[in-house]
Each structure stands twice: as structure tokens, then as C-alpha cells.
Design a protein around this motif. Structure first.
Motif, PDB file in Angstrom:
ATOM      1  N   GLY A 242      -2.131 -50.509 -41.254  1.00  0.00           N
ATOM      2  CA  GLY A 242      -2.752 -51.226 -42.373  1.00  0.00           C
ATOM      3  C   GLY A 242      -1.818 -52.132 -43.152  1.00  0.00           C
ATOM      4  N   GLY A 243      -0.534 -52.154 -42.814  1.00  0.00           N
ATOM      5  CA  GLY A 243       0.401 -53.003 -43.552  1.00  0.00           C
ATOM      6  C   GLY A 243       0.758 -54.262 -42.764  1.00  0.00           C
ATOM      7  N   SER A 244       1.530 -55.149 -43.396  1.00  0.00           N
ATOM      8  CA  SER A 244       1.889 -56.412 -42.744  1.00  0.00           C
ATOM      9  C   SER A 244       3.074 -56.268 -41.797  1.00  0.00           C
ATOM     10  N   ALA A 245       3.820 -55.153 -41.898  1.00  0.00           N
ATOM     11  CA  ALA A 245       5.027 -55.001 -41.080  1.00  0.00           C
ATOM     12  C   ALA A 245       4.648 -54.714 -39.631  1.00  0.00           C
ATOM     13  N   THR A 246       5.317 -55.417 -38.733  1.00  0.00           N
ATOM     14  CA  THR A 246       5.105 -55.097 -37.319  1.00  0.00           C
ATOM     15  C   THR A 246       6.365 -54.419 -36.821  1.00  0.00           C
ATOM     16  N   ARG A 247       6.213 -53.507 -35.898  1.00  0.00           N
ATOM     17  CA  ARG A 247       7.393 -52.784 -35.436  1.00  0.00           C
ATOM     18  C   ARG A 247       8.117 -53.594 -34.379  1.00  0.00           C
ATOM     19  N   LEU A 248       9.429 -53.578 -34.464  1.00  0.00           N
ATOM     20  CA  LEU A 248      10.273 -54.338 -33.541  1.00  0.00           C
ATOM     21  C   LEU A 248      10.503 -53.479 -32.297  1.00  0.00           C
TER      22      LEU A 248
ATOM     23  N   VAL B 112      -6.903 -50.918 -62.089  1.00  0.00           N
ATOM     24  CA  VAL B 112      -6.533 -51.625 -60.852  1.00  0.00           C
ATOM     25  C   VAL B 112      -5.979 -50.632 -59.834  1.00  0.00           C
ATOM     26  N   VAL B 113      -5.714 -51.133 -58.620  1.00  0.00           N
ATOM     27  CA  VAL B 113      -4.874 -50.383 -57.687  1.00  0.00           C
ATOM     28  C   VAL B 113      -3.684 -51.257 -57.320  1.00  0.00           C
ATOM     29  N   ILE B 114      -2.560 -50.599 -57.122  1.00  0.00           N
ATOM     30  CA  ILE B 114      -1.334 -51.296 -56.701  1.00  0.00           C
ATOM     31  C   ILE B 114      -0.872 -50.655 -55.400  1.00  0.00           C
ATOM     32  N   ALA B 115      -0.454 -51.496 -54.444  1.00  0.00           N
ATOM     33  CA  ALA B 115       0.006 -50.959 -53.157  1.00  0.00           C
ATOM     34  C   ALA B 115       1.085 -51.857 -52.574  1.00  0.00           C
ATOM     35  N   ALA B 116       1.958 -51.259 -51.773  1.00  0.00           N
ATOM     36  CA  ALA B 116       2.951 -52.044 -51.017  1.00  0.00           C
ATOM     37  C   ALA B 116       2.188 -52.871 -49.994  1.00  0.00           C
ATOM     38  N   ILE B 117       2.775 -53.992 -49.562  1.00  0.00           N
ATOM     39  CA  ILE B 117       2.067 -54.779 -48.548  1.00  0.00           C
ATOM     40  C   ILE B 117       2.632 -54.578 -47.139  1.00  0.00           C
ATOM     41  N   ASP B 118       3.848 -54.072 -47.011  1.00  0.00           N
ATOM     42  CA  ASP B 118       4.452 -54.023 -45.671  1.00  0.00           C
ATOM     43  C   ASP B 118       4.053 -52.782 -44.863  1.00  0.00           C
ATOM     44  N   TYR B 119       4.301 -51.603 -45.390  1.00  0.00           N
ATOM     45  CA  TYR B 119       3.910 -50.341 -44.730  1.00  0.00           C
ATOM     46  C   TYR B 119       3.906 -49.285 -45.825  1.00  0.00           C
ATOM     47  N   GLY B 120       3.303 -48.122 -45.531  1.00  0.00           N
ATOM     48  CA  GLY B 120       3.166 -47.127 -46.595  1.00  0.00           C
ATOM     49  C   GLY B 120       2.323 -47.746 -47.701  1.00  0.00           C
TER      50      GLY B 120
END
Ligand SMILES: N[C@@H](CCC(=O)N[C@@H](CS)C(=O)NCC(=O)O)C(=O)O
Length: 311
Positions: A141-147, A261-269
Motif C-alpha cells: 500500500g505504500g509508494s516504496a518499491t523493493r529493490l 484527520v488521519v496522518i500516514a507515511a507515504i512510503d511503507y508502514g
């Protein structure tokens, strides 16, 4: 005055970064050990759902993400500085690059099959399976892709050759002369690689980098003593959150103070944390939430890399 409480576990890379930040500042702190995998009920009672490691607690104020933890520690003790005067942008930007790009390489290299076999050799197979499933969930669900390990192996020599070249010529003992947040952000992925014999040569082959890493790790962790997670919850329950920063509320997307509101990281977790938006400054967002076990807490997030959404 409230104590600095770090929620962490020994093998976490970012926890090592935070421990070194505390060591560099010569601060005393309390250590609460948390699980490396979900569930983490005592931690999420404080954070409201944020699960990443580490988290810094000061009374009823909860700081998520080491980029903000560094700024909070700088406020606690200004010198020696993580963001030396005149290097504010370069130090923070290099640190953000190392915390994402170098971190991704290190994780991918340590989790390649040859290295996993050595690093997790003593762990029962079910525990390894559970760990891998937890990390797949962490990245969903995050923007980070695994290398891929292949790409990480392919690119690693470029990163290290550039560093080696700069550190051989550097007019000082650290990346930008004097120590800065950049050194700590680069050190923790290399510390992680060095912890496993299969990946340790990926650092050891570079003498100037190794000497620099020895200097950064040499700052140590400062003085600390253990605390239970129940005690940490009690500290939060009995404390009143600190006054809000003396800075103008700045939210260009129209969110207002007092809004749910809700706050969340965008990359992962990317687990969302719900609450009342109290503050949005140039570096920091603050959410008020109430927890059955933690009481009223203010949860602090970096602005950069996190998003705010309507509840
Ligand atoms: N941007 C975060 C990254 C933290 C992070 O990725 N921590 C890893 C451990 S090194 C993590 O949370 N892993 C999952 C977990 O501990 O539950 C920070 O600077 O604190």
C-alpha cells in the motif's frame, strides 16, 4: 522534566541511527524493547497505529520517524549539532537520500538468500516465515518499491566508490567536514551490512569509508537504562503534552487546526493514525489522540514523507 524514552529493538537499522543520535548528543535515555513484527499493542497504544521502529516518547509526546526524532533531540540539546549552520539543506537532503536509497540497498543485500541463511541460521523456520510475511505487509500500500538483490549488488559499487573518493579527500573526519545528520543516516545501513559476515566485505573493502564508519559508530549510544512498555504507558498517562510550537500553522491544502484527520507515511508502514490536527509547521505535524491506556497524547510526524487526509 520528562525522560527521553526510545521504543526500539537491537537489530533495527533506524533504531541504531536513533541510538547513535542520542550518543552523539551525550543524552541519557530509557530503553523500551519492542517486537520487530506486528502486533505491537503497547507501542500502537501510544502512536495510534504507526508501527515503524524506532519511536521516541517524551512524557505524553510521541515522535515518529528518525528525521523528526533528530530535530526533537536538537531542540533538547542544540550542540553538537545535527544540522550545522550553513549546511541545513545539504545535510538533511543527503540524510533523506541515505535513509531511503542506501537503506534499500542494505536491506536487499542482507535479505538475499546467501546472507539470510547466515543471519537467520538460528531462527526456527516458522519464525523466518512470519518475519517475511510481516515485511510483505509492511511494504503493501505504500509508494516504496523493493529493490531486487541483483540491482542492489549491481549498484552498490557506485555508491561505495563515490563515498570512498569523497572521504579520502575530505577536509575533516566526517562527510561534510564536521559531523552532521548525514553521517548518522549513512552509517546505519553500513552498520547493518557489517553485522553479517556475508555482507560485511561490501563495507570492509573501502578503507576510507571503514575509518569514517568507525568514527561515527564510536559516538556510541549514550547512557541508558531499561524500562517496561507498561511503565512507558504509565508515563504517558500521567503526563500532559508539551505546549505547541511557537510557529504559524501552515497547511496549503486547507486542513485546519481542530479538524479530525488521519496522518500516514507515504512510503511503507502506511498505517493511518487518526486524531485531531493540532499543528502543521514547516517540519512537523501534530495530532491529538486519546487512548484508553496511554491517555491524551500528542503524536508528532515529519511533514515531509507523510500525508494528511480527511477522516
Ligand atoms: N523513515 C523511518 C524508517 C523506519 C524503519 O523503516 N524502520 C524499520 C526497522 S529498521 C521498521 O520499522 N521495520 C518494521 C518494524 O520494525 O515493525 C524512520 O526514519 O524512522
Amino acid at each position: 522534566m520528562s525522560e527521553l524514552i526510545l521504543h526500539h529493538y537491537p537489530t533495527s537499522l533506524f533504531a541504531e541511527k536513533a541510538r547513535l543520535l542520542l550518543g552523539f548528543k551525550g543524552l541519557s535515555w530509557r530503553s523500551v524493547k519492542i517486537s520487530p513484527v506486528m502486533p505491537k499493542p503497547d507501542l500502537t497504544a501510544l502512536t495510534g497505529g504507526y508501527r515503524k521502529t524506532p519511536v521516541l516518547q517524551i512524557g505524553a509526546d510521541i515522535y515518529c520517524d528518525t528525521s523528526l526524532i533528530a530535530r526533537r533531540l536538537e531542540q533538547e540539546k542544540a550542540l553538537p549539532a545535527f544540522f550545522p549552520e550553513g549546511q541545513e539543506m545539504i545535510a538533511a537532503t543527503f540524510a533523506a537520500w541515505a535513509d531511503s536509497v542506501v537503506f534499500q540497498h542494505a536491506v536487499s543485500l542482507v535479505f538475499q538468500p546467501e546472507s539470510i541463511a547466515v543471519r537467520f541460521g538460528n531462527m526456527p523456520p516458522e519464525a523466518i516465515k512470519a518475519f517475511i510475511a510481516d515485511r510483505a505487509e509492511l511494504f503493501s500500500g505504500g509508494s516504496a518499491t523493493r529493490l531486487s538483490a541483483e540491482q542492489a549488488r549491481h549498484q552498490w559499487p557506485t555508491i561505495m566508490a563515490r563515498l570512498e573518493q569523497q572521504l579520502q579527500r575530505e577536509q575533516g573526519d566526517f562527510l561534510f567536514g564536521e559531523p552532521s545528520i548525514a553521517d548518522f543516516a549513512l552509517a546505519h545501513p553500513l552498520w547493518f551490512l557489517k553485522a553479517t559476515p556475508v555482507t560485511s566485505p561490501l563495507v570492509d573493502a573501502y578503507p576510507a569509508v571503514s575509518a569514517w564508519l568507525g568514527r561515527v559508530l564510536g559516538f556510541g549510544h549514550g547512557a541508558f537504562s531499561e524500562m517496561s512498555s507498561e511503565e512507558a504507558l504509565e508515563v504517558a498517562r500521567n503526563a500532559t503534552p508539551a505546549a505547541l510550537p511557537d510557529e504559524q500553522f501552515d497547511e496549503p491544502n486547507g486542513f485546519e487546526a481542530g479538524q479530525q484527520v488521519v496522518i500516514a507515511a507515504i512510503d511503507y508502514g502506511v498505517d493511518p493514525v487518526a486524531g485531531e490536527l493540532l499543528f502543521a509547521g514547516s517540519e512537523e505535524l501534530i495530532l491529538r489522540r486519546e487512548d484508553e491506556r496511554g491517555g491524551v497524547v500528542h503524536v508528532h510526524f515529519p511533514r515531509f514523507g507523510f500525508r494528511i487526509e480527511k477522516r
